[in-house]
Design a protein around this motif. Structure first.
Motif, short mmCIF file in Angstrom:
data_model
loop_
_atom_site.label_atom_id
_atom_site.label_comp_id
_atom_site.label_asym_id
_atom_site.label_seq_id
_atom_site.Cartn_x
_atom_site.Cartn_y
_atom_site.Cartn_z
N HIS A 95 0.84 -1.19 0.00
CA HIS A 95 0.00 0.00 0.00
C HIS A 95 0.88 1.24 0.00
O HIS A 95 2.01 1.22 0.48
CB HIS A 95 -0.97 0.00 1.18
CG HIS A 95 -0.35 0.19 2.52
ND1 HIS A 95 -0.58 1.30 3.29
CD2 HIS A 95 0.50 -0.58 3.24
CE1 HIS A 95 0.09 1.20 4.42
NE2 HIS A 95 0.76 0.07 4.41
N LEU A 96 0.34 2.30 -0.58
CA LEU A 96 1.05 3.57 -0.60
C LEU A 96 0.83 4.21 0.77
O LEU A 96 -0.29 4.62 1.10
CB LEU A 96 0.51 4.47 -1.72
CG LEU A 96 1.32 5.72 -2.02
CD1 LEU A 96 2.74 5.37 -2.46
CD2 LEU A 96 0.63 6.56 -3.08
N HIS A 97 1.88 4.24 1.57
CA HIS A 97 1.80 4.73 2.94
C HIS A 97 1.40 6.21 2.93
O HIS A 97 2.00 7.00 2.20
CB HIS A 97 3.15 4.53 3.65
CG HIS A 97 3.07 4.67 5.12
ND1 HIS A 97 3.08 5.90 5.74
CD2 HIS A 97 2.99 3.75 6.10
CE1 HIS A 97 3.01 5.73 7.05
NE2 HIS A 97 2.95 4.42 7.29
N LYS A 98 0.40 6.54 3.72
CA LYS A 98 -0.14 7.90 3.70
C LYS A 98 0.86 8.96 4.18
O LYS A 98 0.87 10.07 3.69
CB LYS A 98 -1.41 7.96 4.55
CG LYS A 98 -2.56 7.19 3.94
CD LYS A 98 -3.74 7.13 4.88
CE LYS A 98 -4.75 8.14 4.42
NZ LYS A 98 -6.00 8.07 5.20
N HIS B 280 4.45 8.26 1.67
CA HIS B 280 4.23 8.28 0.22
C HIS B 280 5.15 7.30 -0.51
O HIS B 280 5.68 7.59 -1.58
CB HIS B 280 4.37 9.70 -0.34
CG HIS B 280 3.54 10.70 0.39
ND1 HIS B 280 2.16 10.75 0.28
CD2 HIS B 280 3.88 11.66 1.28
CE1 HIS B 280 1.70 11.71 1.06
NE2 HIS B 280 2.72 12.27 1.68
N MET B 281 5.35 6.14 0.10
CA MET B 281 6.16 5.07 -0.46
C MET B 281 5.32 3.78 -0.37
O MET B 281 4.48 3.65 0.52
CB MET B 281 7.44 4.87 0.35
CG MET B 281 8.30 6.09 0.49
SD MET B 281 9.27 6.40 -0.96
CE MET B 281 10.75 5.51 -0.54
N TYR B 282 5.59 2.84 -1.29
CA TYR B 282 4.92 1.54 -1.20
C TYR B 282 5.57 0.71 -0.10
O TYR B 282 6.79 0.54 -0.08
CB TYR B 282 4.98 0.81 -2.54
CG TYR B 282 3.99 1.38 -3.53
CD1 TYR B 282 2.63 1.13 -3.38
CD2 TYR B 282 4.42 2.19 -4.56
CE1 TYR B 282 1.72 1.67 -4.27
CE2 TYR B 282 3.51 2.74 -5.45
CZ TYR B 282 2.16 2.48 -5.30
OH TYR B 282 1.25 3.02 -6.16
N LEU B 283 4.74 0.24 0.81
CA LEU B 283 5.22 -0.52 1.96
C LEU B 283 4.31 -1.71 2.23
O LEU B 283 3.15 -1.75 1.79
CB LEU B 283 5.26 0.36 3.22
CG LEU B 283 6.29 1.47 3.25
CD1 LEU B 283 6.09 2.35 4.46
CD2 LEU B 283 7.68 0.88 3.25
N GLN B 284 4.81 -2.63 3.03
CA GLN B 284 4.03 -3.74 3.53
C GLN B 284 3.01 -3.20 4.53
O GLN B 284 3.06 -2.06 4.95
CB GLN B 284 4.96 -4.76 4.20
CG GLN B 284 5.54 -4.32 5.52
CD GLN B 284 6.73 -3.38 5.42
OE1 GLN B 284 7.13 -2.96 4.35
NE2 GLN B 284 7.31 -3.05 6.57
N GLU C 236 8.38 -6.20 -11.13
CA GLU C 236 7.88 -4.83 -10.93
C GLU C 236 8.42 -4.22 -9.64
O GLU C 236 8.74 -3.03 -9.61
CB GLU C 236 6.35 -4.83 -10.94
CG GLU C 236 5.77 -5.09 -12.32
CD GLU C 236 4.28 -5.35 -12.30
OE1 GLU C 236 3.66 -5.20 -13.37
OE2 GLU C 236 3.72 -5.75 -11.24
N ILE C 237 8.53 -5.02 -8.59
CA ILE C 237 9.12 -4.51 -7.35
C ILE C 237 10.59 -4.18 -7.57
O ILE C 237 11.08 -3.15 -7.13
CB ILE C 237 8.92 -5.51 -6.19
CG1 ILE C 237 7.46 -5.49 -5.76
CG2 ILE C 237 9.84 -5.18 -5.00
CD1 ILE C 237 7.07 -6.46 -4.70
N ALA C 238 11.29 -5.06 -8.27
CA ALA C 238 12.71 -4.82 -8.54
C ALA C 238 12.91 -3.52 -9.32
O ALA C 238 13.92 -2.83 -9.14
CB ALA C 238 13.30 -5.99 -9.31
N LYS D 135 9.85 5.43 -4.67
CA LYS D 135 8.55 4.77 -4.50
C LYS D 135 8.57 3.62 -3.50
O LYS D 135 7.52 3.14 -3.09
CB LYS D 135 8.04 4.24 -5.85
CG LYS D 135 7.73 5.31 -6.85
CD LYS D 135 6.54 6.11 -6.41
CE LYS D 135 6.18 7.15 -7.45
NZ LYS D 135 5.24 8.12 -6.93
N ILE D 136 9.78 3.14 -3.14
CA ILE D 136 9.89 2.03 -2.18
C ILE D 136 11.23 2.15 -1.46
O ILE D 136 12.25 2.47 -2.07
CB ILE D 136 9.76 0.65 -2.88
CG1 ILE D 136 9.67 -0.49 -1.85
CG2 ILE D 136 10.85 0.44 -3.90
CD1 ILE D 136 9.28 -1.83 -2.45
#
Length: 178
Positions: free
Chosen positions: A32-35, A38-42, A139-141, A147-148
């Motif tokens: 999810h995009l952490h509020k 603003h990064m994709y996280l678990q 895609e994660i790589a 973004k991550i």
């Protein structure tokens, strides 16, 4: 829950969930995009004063993802303890690490891998991030560094490359025994 420790150099204990969907041509990791960041996280959260890590996972799962516990299986190594006299034995974590979570604050996080072959039955709770994406390993790589977080990427890739191959899916009903 907010941070229990707020002074410089202190650590909060957190618990995380890395969820892999297997109902596609290839496995996909839900992030999810952490509020705040603003990064994709678990998914996951702070272990509250009256909780252990497993209890945190159980309530954060529903709040942040909309999944019911029964929809998932937790990945576990074949060679693990399954009983411990006089103690609560938690599932084996994929990762247990400490990282900086602010200018002078730290999170010591225990991260678990889950698999499912279905979408969540519910929506995340009000106030939670609704920007949830599914990513293949490649895609994660390839996600840009803005973004991550690199440590989150490394854990995701480890789960794709090792945990999915070497560990076994175990019913999450075992978590209810805690």
């Amino acid at each position: 829950m907010s941070h229990i420790h707020n002074d410089s150099g202190q650590h909060d204990h957190t618990a995380s969930m890395y969820i892999i969907r297997t109902d596609f041509d290839e496995p996909k990791m839900m992030l999810h995009l952490h509020k705040k960041f603003h990064m994709y996280l678990q998914f996951g959260g702070h272990i509250e004063l009256n909780e252990n890590p497993t209890e945190t996972i159980i309530h954060e799962l529903r709040e942040e993802t909309g999944y019911e516990l029964e929809q998932l299986k937790i990945m576990q190594p074949d060679d693990r303890m399954t009983q411990l006299h006089g103690a609560v034995l938690h599932p084996t974590a994929v990762v247990h690490s400490t990282h900086q979570a602010g200018e002078s604050h730290f999170h010591t996080d225990v991260g678990y891998a889950f698999v499912t072959d279905q979408p969540p039955l519910n929506e995340p709770d009000e106030g939670e991030s609704l920007d949830i994406e599914l990513f293949t390993r490649d895609e994660i790589a390839e996600l840009p560094k803005d973004k991550i977080y690199e440590n989150a990427r490394e854990i995701c890739l480890y789960i794709f490359d090792h945990t999915l191959k070497d560990w076994q899916p175990v019913p999450t009903s075992t978590l209810l025994d805690v």
